[in-house]
Motif scaffolding. Sequence first.
Motif, short mmCIF file in Angstrom:
data_model
loop_
_atom_site.label_atom_id
_atom_site.label_comp_id
_atom_site.label_asym_id
_atom_site.label_seq_id
_atom_site.Cartn_x
_atom_site.Cartn_y
_atom_site.Cartn_z
N MET A 1 0.83 -1.07 -0.12
CA MET A 1 -0.06 0.11 0.02
C MET A 1 0.74 1.26 0.11
N TYR A 2 0.69 2.09 0.95
CA TYR A 2 1.26 3.54 0.81
C TYR A 2 2.86 3.44 1.46
N ARG A 3 3.23 2.09 1.52
CA ARG A 3 4.64 1.99 1.81
C ARG A 3 5.46 2.16 0.31
N GLY A 4 4.69 1.55 -0.65
CA GLY A 4 5.03 1.27 -2.10
C GLY A 4 5.22 2.68 -2.62
N ARG A 5 4.02 3.39 -2.62
CA ARG A 5 3.88 4.78 -3.05
C ARG A 5 2.54 5.34 -2.32
N LEU A 6 2.66 6.70 -2.08
CA LEU A 6 1.74 7.35 -1.48
C LEU A 6 0.20 7.42 -2.52
N TRP A 7 -0.77 7.87 -2.04
CA TRP A 7 -1.85 8.14 -3.11
C TRP A 7 -1.56 9.24 -3.72
N THR A 8 -2.23 9.45 -4.80
CA THR A 8 -2.09 10.64 -5.82
C THR A 8 -2.97 11.85 -5.18
N ARG A 9 -2.06 12.96 -4.95
CA ARG A 9 -3.00 14.25 -4.50
C ARG A 9 -3.62 14.90 -5.82
N ARG A 10 -4.83 14.69 -6.09
CA ARG A 10 -5.40 15.04 -7.35
C ARG A 10 -6.73 15.88 -7.00
N GLN A 11 -6.46 17.23 -6.97
CA GLN A 11 -7.39 18.08 -6.87
C GLN A 11 -8.12 18.59 -8.14
N GLN A 12 -9.44 18.34 -7.80
CA GLN A 12 -10.39 19.10 -9.11
C GLN A 12 -9.83 20.27 -9.23
N SER A 13 -9.56 20.71 -10.67
CA SER A 13 -9.30 22.22 -10.85
C SER A 13 -9.68 22.38 -12.46
N LEU B 1 -3.30 15.46 -12.15
CA LEU B 1 -4.37 16.33 -12.62
C LEU B 1 -5.89 15.86 -12.48
N ASN B 2 -6.72 16.80 -12.44
CA ASN B 2 -8.23 16.30 -12.03
C ASN B 2 -8.84 17.36 -12.90
N ILE B 3 -9.19 17.15 -14.34
CA ILE B 3 -9.59 18.32 -14.99
C ILE B 3 -11.07 18.43 -15.10
N ASP B 4 -11.68 19.52 -14.29
CA ASP B 4 -13.23 19.58 -14.53
C ASP B 4 -13.59 20.59 -15.75
N PHE B 5 -14.51 20.26 -16.49
CA PHE B 5 -15.08 20.94 -17.62
C PHE B 5 -16.16 21.92 -17.12
#
Lengths: 545, 131
Positions: free
Chosen positions: A58-70, A93-97
Motif C-alpha cells: 500500500m502506501y509504503r510502496g507509493r503514496l496516493w495521488t493528490r489529485r485536486q479537481q481544478s 491532474l483532475n480537469i473539470d470542464f
Amino acid sequence: MKISDKVQYDRYLKGEKLPHFRTLSGIEMKEFYQRDDKQNDEPPPGVHPFTRGIYKDMYRGRLWTRRQQSGFGSPLESNRLIHFLLNKGMTGLNIDFDIPTKLGLDPDHPLAEGDVGLVGTSVATLEDMETLFHGIPLDKVSTTLIVNPPYSAIIMAMYLLVAKKQGVDASGLIGTIMNCAITQLVGPTYQSGTHFFPLDPAIKIACDVMEYCINHSPKWNIININPRNIRESGVNAIQEIAYAFCLASEYIRRLLARGMEIDRFAPRMAFFASVHIDFLEEIAKLRAMRRIWARLMKDTFGAKDPRSCMCRIAVQTSSLPMTAQQPLNNIVRAAIQTLAAILGGSQSVHTTSYDEGYALPTEEAQVLAIRTQQVIAYEAGVCRTADPFGGSYVIEKLTDEIEECVLNLMEVIEKKGGFLECFKSQWIENQINEARYEYAHQLETGEQIQVGVNMEREEDEEVKINIFRQASDMQEKRIHYIREYKESRNKGQAKQTLENLYHQVKHHPNSNFFQAILEAVGQQATLGEISDTLREAYDFKVHYI
Amino acid sequence: MKKNKRILIGKIGLDGHDNGIRIVSKWLADAGFEVIYLGLYNTPEGMVKAVLQENADLIGCSFLGGEHLFYCRKLLRLLRQNSLEDKKLIVGGVVPPDDVKALKDMGVSAIFTPGTMRDTIIRKVNELIAA
C-alpha cells in the motif's frame, strides 16, 4: 435559537449524549465489538478479494495521488492554475470542464452564455485543449478528464491529438476519462442524463471510447464510474456502492457483447467514491467495495487476471457535510474525511475545500486541501503499514454488514432488470428523492447533528471568508473567441468530416464512431458542432423555450 | 374553500444540482402550498411563460455554480417587461455574501443559502405571499 440556561445546566448534570447510535446508512451499532463479531481472518493486503487493499505494501510502496479537481474560466486561466497547484504539491491532474462543455454546447450556444467557464474550464476546440495542457508532459503527469459521453469521445480525441503534438504516443498516456453517461453530471438523476442527448446512444459512444482506448492506450483508464456523484445526490453509503456496481455491470455486459475479453478491459475500469463524515462507516465501505468488486469480477464475470479484481478507488471527500455556517469547521471535517479515505486505502484523493458552501475554492483553500493530505501522509503516521484498521472488531464487522446490505440491494436492482432499466423507469430517481427528504428530515429534527447548523448555530453570523471571483469579462471573451475561431479555420474540411460522421452514425449505427470523431476534431470541428452532428444523426433535438 | 397559493419552482441555466430545490419544493408542498416544479434547464423566457400560464403567486429558483447574478438579472428584467413585477422571486443555493446583497438590490425578495432551516423558509414565504 439560544439554548436557555436551564437546558444548558441540565445538560451539564446529565452529561451529553448522542441522539442515537446508527451509522449514516442506518446500521445500528453495538455497545462494543469483540473477537466473535468477525467470522474469518481476511487474507493479507494485495491478495484476493483485496478487502485490506489492492497492493501488499500500500502506501509504503507509493503514496496516493493528490489529485485536486481544478478548472475554471478559459483554458489559459486553468493552465496557470494547474501549474500553480503542481508547484504547490499536487501530484496528478483532475480537469473539470464547465457545464456547456459537458453538455456538448459551444460557448456561443444560446443556452450556454450564463454558464460558460463557471464550475470548470470551457473547452470547445482542439486549440483550447492545447492551451489547457501547455507545458504538461502527458506521459509523465496522470490526468483525469471529468467529462461524460458522448462528449467524452470529443475530449478524448482532443487529448490524443494534443499528446501527438507533444510527441507522446497514445500508448504512453496515463490517466482516466470519466466517461459515464449516467453518473458524471450530477449523479443518476433522470433529467440530467437524458435532456441533452439520448441515453442509449450516449452509452454506446462511451463503449466506443473504451474500445478505442483499450486498443490504443493500454495504460489509460477507460471509465470511472462515479459513486461520489451518486452519493452527493443524497443517498447512503449502501446505495452509493450498490448503484455504482450495478451500473458498472451494465458497461461490462456491453463490452463483453462486443467480443472483448473481461481481462482486457476490467483492469482499466475504476471508481470515484465519496467519503462522507461517518468515519468508521466510510472506512468499512471502501474495504467492502474492494471485496464485492473482486468477487463480482471473478465469480460473475469470470475474470482470471488479479488486476481485473482490484477495485481502484479515487476519492473526493463529500461536500454534503460542508456547511456555509462557520466555514472554518469544514477544515476539520475535510481532515477527518481525508483520513478515512486513507485508512480505507484509496488510490487518489481530492480533499474538498472549506469554502465549498460559497463558490469554487480560492487558491489559498486549494493549497490548504493539499497540505491537509500532506499532514496525514507525512506526519500522522498512518501510512507506515497497510490497512491499519484491519482486524479491528468494529471495522471488520461493519465491512461485513455493508457488504451484505450492498449485495442485497444489488440483487433487488438486478431482479428489476438491472441499473439502466431502474434508471429509465425512474425507480432510481424516486429512491434518490426519498433519501434526500429523509436526510433533510434528520437534519431538521436534529437526529443528524451538523455543528453550526442545527447545533451551536450563531444567528446573524457574519462570515469572514475570501471568495473566489471570476474575471468579469471571462464569458464575453469566450463567446467572442469561439465565433472568431469558427470564422478563421478551414470550414470546408471541418464540414466534410462532420458529414462523414453523420453518414456513419446514420448508416452504420453499430460501428465504432471514435475514429470519425477524431478526424473531425483534427480538422478543427468544434465540440458543439460534433455534438450537434451526433444529435441530428439520432434525430434528437434539445428542447427549450 | 380557500385556494392554495401557487409557487413556481425551477432551476434556470445548465446547472443540474437539484438536491436543495427538491427538498425545498417538498417542504413547501408539505406546508400546504401548491408547488409547480419545472425541473432542470429552464430559461428565463420559459420561466416567465410558465408564470403567465400557471398564474403563480411566487417564483423560486436555485443556483449552485455561480450563475445566479446573470440569470436573476435576466429573469427580473423579463418579468418587468411582461408587467409581472408583482410576482416575487426567491432564490436558494450557493450564493456568496456579497452577491446576497447584490441580488437583494436587484429585486430578489429572499435568498436562502445552504443550511437555512425549513421553518425559516416557510415563514418567509408566507410573509411574502401575504404582503
